[in-house]
Design a protein around this motif. Structure first.
Motif, PDB file in Angstrom:
ATOM      1  N   SER A 138       0.853  -1.182   0.000  1.00 32.12           N
ATOM      2  CA  SER A 138       0.000   0.000   0.000  1.00 32.12           C
ATOM      3  C   SER A 138       0.882   1.223   0.000  1.00 32.12           C
ATOM      4  O   SER A 138       2.051   1.180   0.400  1.00 32.12           O
ATOM      5  CB  SER A 138      -0.915  -0.006   1.229  1.00 32.12           C
ATOM      6  N   TRP A 139       0.343   2.338  -0.471  1.00 28.07           N
ATOM      7  CA  TRP A 139       1.101   3.587  -0.427  1.00 28.07           C
ATOM      8  C   TRP A 139       1.414   3.976   1.020  1.00 28.07           C
ATOM      9  O   TRP A 139       2.508   4.384   1.337  1.00 28.07           O
ATOM     10  CB  TRP A 139       0.306   4.704  -1.097  1.00 28.07           C
ATOM     11  N   ILE A 140       0.458   3.857   1.905  1.00 23.64           N
ATOM     12  CA  ILE A 140       0.628   4.191   3.319  1.00 23.64           C
ATOM     13  C   ILE A 140       0.213   2.980   4.146  1.00 23.64           C
ATOM     14  O   ILE A 140      -0.875   2.430   3.943  1.00 23.64           O
ATOM     15  CB  ILE A 140      -0.214   5.417   3.724  1.00 23.64           C
ATOM     16  N   THR A 141       1.084   2.578   5.086  1.00 21.68           N
ATOM     17  CA  THR A 141       0.766   1.444   5.948  1.00 21.68           C
ATOM     18  C   THR A 141       0.804   1.882   7.411  1.00 21.68           C
ATOM     19  O   THR A 141       1.577   2.770   7.785  1.00 21.68           O
ATOM     20  CB  THR A 141       1.760   0.294   5.740  1.00 21.68           C
ATOM     21  N   PHE A 142      -0.001   1.260   8.209  1.00 24.04           N
ATOM     22  CA  PHE A 142      -0.045   1.486   9.655  1.00 24.04           C
ATOM     23  C   PHE A 142       0.251   0.151  10.334  1.00 24.04           C
ATOM     24  O   PHE A 142      -0.337  -0.875   9.968  1.00 24.04           O
ATOM     25  CB  PHE A 142      -1.420   1.995  10.103  1.00 24.04           C
ATOM     26  N   GLN A 143       1.164   0.171  11.275  1.00 19.92           N
ATOM     27  CA  GLN A 143       1.467  -1.064  11.976  1.00 19.92           C
ATOM     28  C   GLN A 143       1.779  -0.781  13.437  1.00 19.92           C
ATOM     29  O   GLN A 143       2.214   0.313  13.802  1.00 19.92           O
ATOM     30  CB  GLN A 143       2.645  -1.786  11.323  1.00 19.92           C
ATOM     31  N   ARG A 144       1.552  -1.784  14.280  1.00 16.63           N
ATOM     32  CA  ARG A 144       1.803  -1.672  15.698  1.00 16.63           C
ATOM     33  C   ARG A 144       3.298  -1.733  15.973  1.00 16.63           C
ATOM     34  O   ARG A 144       4.043  -2.471  15.317  1.00 16.63           O
ATOM     35  CB  ARG A 144       1.099  -2.818  16.430  1.00 16.63           C
ATOM     36  N   GLY A 145       3.792  -0.924  16.945  1.00 16.00           N
ATOM     37  CA  GLY A 145       5.187  -0.954  17.331  1.00 16.00           C
ATOM     38  C   GLY A 145       5.991   0.184  16.737  1.00 16.00           C
ATOM     39  O   GLY A 145       5.558   0.859  15.798  1.00 16.00           O
ATOM     40  N   ALA A 177       6.790  -0.086  -6.245  1.00 11.79           N
ATOM     41  CA  ALA A 177       7.064  -1.503  -6.045  1.00 11.79           C
ATOM     42  C   ALA A 177       8.537  -1.824  -6.206  1.00 11.79           C
ATOM     43  O   ALA A 177       9.048  -2.761  -5.605  1.00 11.79           O
ATOM     44  CB  ALA A 177       6.245  -2.333  -7.032  1.00 11.79           C
ATOM     45  N   ASP A 178       9.251  -1.061  -7.048  1.00  5.61           N
ATOM     46  CA  ASP A 178      10.669  -1.334  -7.244  1.00  5.61           C
ATOM     47  C   ASP A 178      11.530  -0.689  -6.161  1.00  5.61           C
ATOM     48  O   ASP A 178      12.746  -0.710  -6.226  1.00  5.61           O
ATOM     49  CB  ASP A 178      11.125  -0.859  -8.628  1.00  5.61           C
ATOM     50  N   MET A 179      10.901  -0.092  -5.134  1.00  4.35           N
ATOM     51  CA  MET A 179      11.608   0.484  -3.989  1.00  4.35           C
ATOM     52  C   MET A 179      10.865   0.045  -2.734  1.00  4.35           C
ATOM     53  O   MET A 179      10.158   0.813  -2.106  1.00  4.35           O
ATOM     54  CB  MET A 179      11.637   2.016  -4.099  1.00  4.35           C
ATOM     55  N   PRO A 180      10.991  -1.233  -2.357  1.00  4.81           N
ATOM     56  CA  PRO A 180      10.124  -1.776  -1.319  1.00  4.81           C
ATOM     57  C   PRO A 180      10.386  -1.220   0.074  1.00  4.81           C
ATOM     58  O   PRO A 180       9.503  -1.216   0.910  1.00  4.81           O
ATOM     59  CB  PRO A 180      10.431  -3.272  -1.372  1.00  4.81           C
ATOM     60  N   ALA A 181      11.604  -0.742   0.363  1.00  6.47           N
ATOM     61  CA  ALA A 181      11.876  -0.212   1.694  1.00  6.47           C
ATOM     62  C   ALA A 181      11.195   1.141   1.856  1.00  6.47           C
ATOM     63  O   ALA A 181      11.307   2.003   0.985  1.00  6.47           O
ATOM     64  CB  ALA A 181      13.373  -0.055   1.911  1.00  6.47           C
ATOM     65  N   PRO A 182      10.482   1.374   2.964  1.00  5.68           N
ATOM     66  CA  PRO A 182       9.830   2.678   3.159  1.00  5.68           C
ATOM     67  C   PRO A 182      10.854   3.806   3.149  1.00  5.68           C
ATOM     68  O   PRO A 182      11.930   3.688   3.724  1.00  5.68           O
ATOM     69  CB  PRO A 182       9.171   2.535   4.527  1.00  5.68           C
ATOM     70  N   VAL A 183      10.530   4.906   2.497  1.00 10.01           N
ATOM     71  CA  VAL A 183      11.433   6.049   2.478  1.00 10.01           C
ATOM     72  C   VAL A 183      11.053   7.072   3.546  1.00 10.01           C
ATOM     73  O   VAL A 183      11.800   8.001   3.792  1.00 10.01           O
ATOM     74  CB  VAL A 183      11.446   6.722   1.096  1.00 10.01           C
ATOM     75  N   HIS A 184       9.920   6.925   4.176  1.00 18.49           N
ATOM     76  CA  HIS A 184       9.525   7.849   5.238  1.00 18.49           C
ATOM     77  C   HIS A 184       8.706   7.086   6.272  1.00 18.49           C
ATOM     78  O   HIS A 184       7.705   6.457   5.930  1.00 18.49           O
ATOM     79  CB  HIS A 184       8.714   9.009   4.674  1.00 18.49           C
ATOM     80  N   GLU A 185       9.153   7.139   7.528  1.00 19.57           N
ATOM     81  CA  GLU A 185       8.460   6.444   8.607  1.00 19.57           C
ATOM     82  C   GLU A 185       8.313   7.376   9.794  1.00 19.57           C
ATOM     83  O   GLU A 185       9.249   8.083  10.166  1.00 19.57           O
ATOM     84  CB  GLU A 185       9.224   5.185   9.015  1.00 19.57           C
TER      85      GLU A 185
END
Length: 480
Positions: free
Chosen positions: A59-66, A96-104
């Motif tokens: 997804s463009w934006i993901t939400f996860q615990r932790g 998709a060709d940059m799977p690591a998040p660039v902003h967290e």
């Protein structure tokens, strides 16, 4: 007659056939034109670059615990650690060709409730050493939630290096007897200029301090001998390579550290600090740090003492050095200790009044001070620890006595100032799950303070008196 009719019928059929064939030709031409137009549109679409297809479950934006996303950027001092299982993370993954998040962005914090029982006198919402003044048998109970904390961290991978930010606050405004207004603790940004160099600006822990020295305490402040005012606005440049770190910073000068100045103190030069830290194998840590600060009087600022009038301009240099270490004792216990000494050290040492004072002639004199801390952390089980801490801040007696007597001479108040301060904390911390921590603590403090011994024969005589106090406290952290 019949032949005539048959010929007419044949002629009419031929005419209808010709007309029908013409109409069909027109329809085919129109259909062919439409097909050619559609084919042109398809060709145009195929010529455009394909939009990136998101992988399954992405997804463009993901939400996860932790908050594991920013756990590698440790911004907590010893005893302030928050579990990474708490809070939540918002991550942005652009393609998709940059799977690591660039902003967290991680959001975390806790609600803390405290129950306090003072055996001797009310010392406020944290154990205030400057409030110890010899009162006895004045038992007092306090309940508050002012230490509750809110924390937002971010990490962004950019074309010029990673950028990180931290915003944190609590409700401990106004000191031990203050209110519950929201208070800014950290507002800090860092930029990895190169893989080994980091530039930072904003407000955070002093570059001089050792963030790994100390124990977890239920009391908000902890022991004397450690850093006093631990956060300051600053700009910092830091080098890091494996287990080694080196940082230099220019920090905001702290107002109020020049005693007896009567409004003529002029903070015109920042504090300059340097720190070297080495994380050795086996969980050991070592640190050496130092700081320089100036104390300045400006005759053009304020009116000076109500007795002697404006002071002349004067400047003195203060300095401080510190050594600190954490020693891992066979993974059963940790010895944590630090020693700092300086002339004009001021609030680098928790428990010191100030770094310098103005005498009766308007000259500045620095105050020598020593700060010592030692603590033991026993990891009884994975969820339970025992913590013991002891601290001592010792100011040179002639310095703080002269500062108090000159304050009296200049028309100020030299009484009730700190001389030597000593403290001890002992507690048990139990954290059955990551979202809950409970602590039971007993603490003791001893304060040597100045008292006015003036008489007609000696109108500006200052002596000392030593008092102590005991407190018990229960605290509960609820991490969200």
């Amino acid at each position: 007659m019949n032949f005539h009719w048959l010929s007419r019928a044949l002629l009419g059929g031929v005419a209808l056939t010709v007309m029908s064939a013409g109409a069909q030709a027109d329809e085919l031409s129109a259909l062919k034109a439409q097909l050619e137009a559609l084919q042109s549109q398809v060709n145009q679409l195929e010529a455009r670059p394909a939009a990136p297809a998101m992988p399954e479950g992405a997804s463009w934006i993901t939400f996860q615990r932790g908050t594991e996303a920013t756990a590698d950027w440790n911004t907590n001092r010893a005893g302030d650690e928050m579990p990474t299982a708490g809070g939540f993370t918002v991550a942005i993954t652009p393609t998709a060709d940059m799977p690591a998040p660039v902003h967290e962005v991680t959001i975390a914090g806790y609600v803390k409730g405290d129950v306090i029982y003072d055996f001797d006198q009310d010392l406020g919402d944290f154990f205030s050493y400057t409030a110890i003044d010899g009162q006895k048998d004045q038992d007092h109970v306090r309940l508050h939630a002012r230490q509750s904390r809110f924390n937002i961290k971010s990490k962004s991978d950019t074309a010029v290096g990673q950028v990180r930010t931290l915003i944190e606050g609590d409700f401990f405004s106004g000191g031990s007897f203050g209110g519950t207004d929201f208070r800014l603790r950290h507002a800090w940004g860092e930029w990895d200029v190169t893989p080994n160099w980091t530039f930072g600006a904003g407000q955070t822990w002093r570059n001089y301090m050792s963030v790994f020295t100390g124990i977890t305490t239920v009391d908000f402040n902890g022991d004397v001998g450690l850093i006093g005012t631990s956060r300051a606005a600053q700009v910092r440049l830091q080098w890091h390579d494996g287990p080694m770190q080196f940082g230099v910073a220019a920090e905001a000068p702290q107002e109020g550290q020049l005693l007896n100045a009567f409004g003529q103190s002029s903070a015109n030069i920042p504090d300059f600090t340097a720190r070297f830290q080495y994380d050795a194998p086996g969980g050991h840590k070592f640190l050496v740090s130092g700081g320089l600060r100036t104390y300045h009087l400006d005759g053009d600022v304020g009116a000076g003492s109500p007795v002697v009038g404006p002071f002349n301009s004067d400047t003195k240099l203060g300095w401080a050095i510190q050594g600190a270490a954490n020693i891992n004792l066979a993974d059963i216990a940790t010895l944590t200790t630090s020693v700092q000494y300086g002339d004009g050290i001021g609030n680098y040492a928790f428990g010191a009044n100030g770094g310098a004072y103005v005498d009766a002639t308007g000259d500045i004199h620095t105050i020598q001070a020593l700060g010592i801390f030692a603590g033991l952390i026993f990891n009884v089980t994975d969820t339970t620890s025992l913590n013991f801490g002891w601290g001592w801040t010792d100011q040179k007696r002639s310095d703080f006595i002269n500062a108090a007597e000159d304050a009296e001479f200049l028309g100020g108040n030299g009484a009730n100032r700190n001389g030597d301060v000593m403290s001890a904390h002992a507690n048990i911390i139990w954290q059955p799950v990551q979202q809950l921590r409970l602590g039971w603590e007993v603490m003791w403090g001893q304060r040597q303070r100045t008292v006015d011994q003036s008489s007609l024969a000696a109108p500006f005589k200052v002596g000392t008196k030593t008092d102590d106090a005991v407190r018990a406290q229960f605290g509960a952290w609820f991490f969200f």
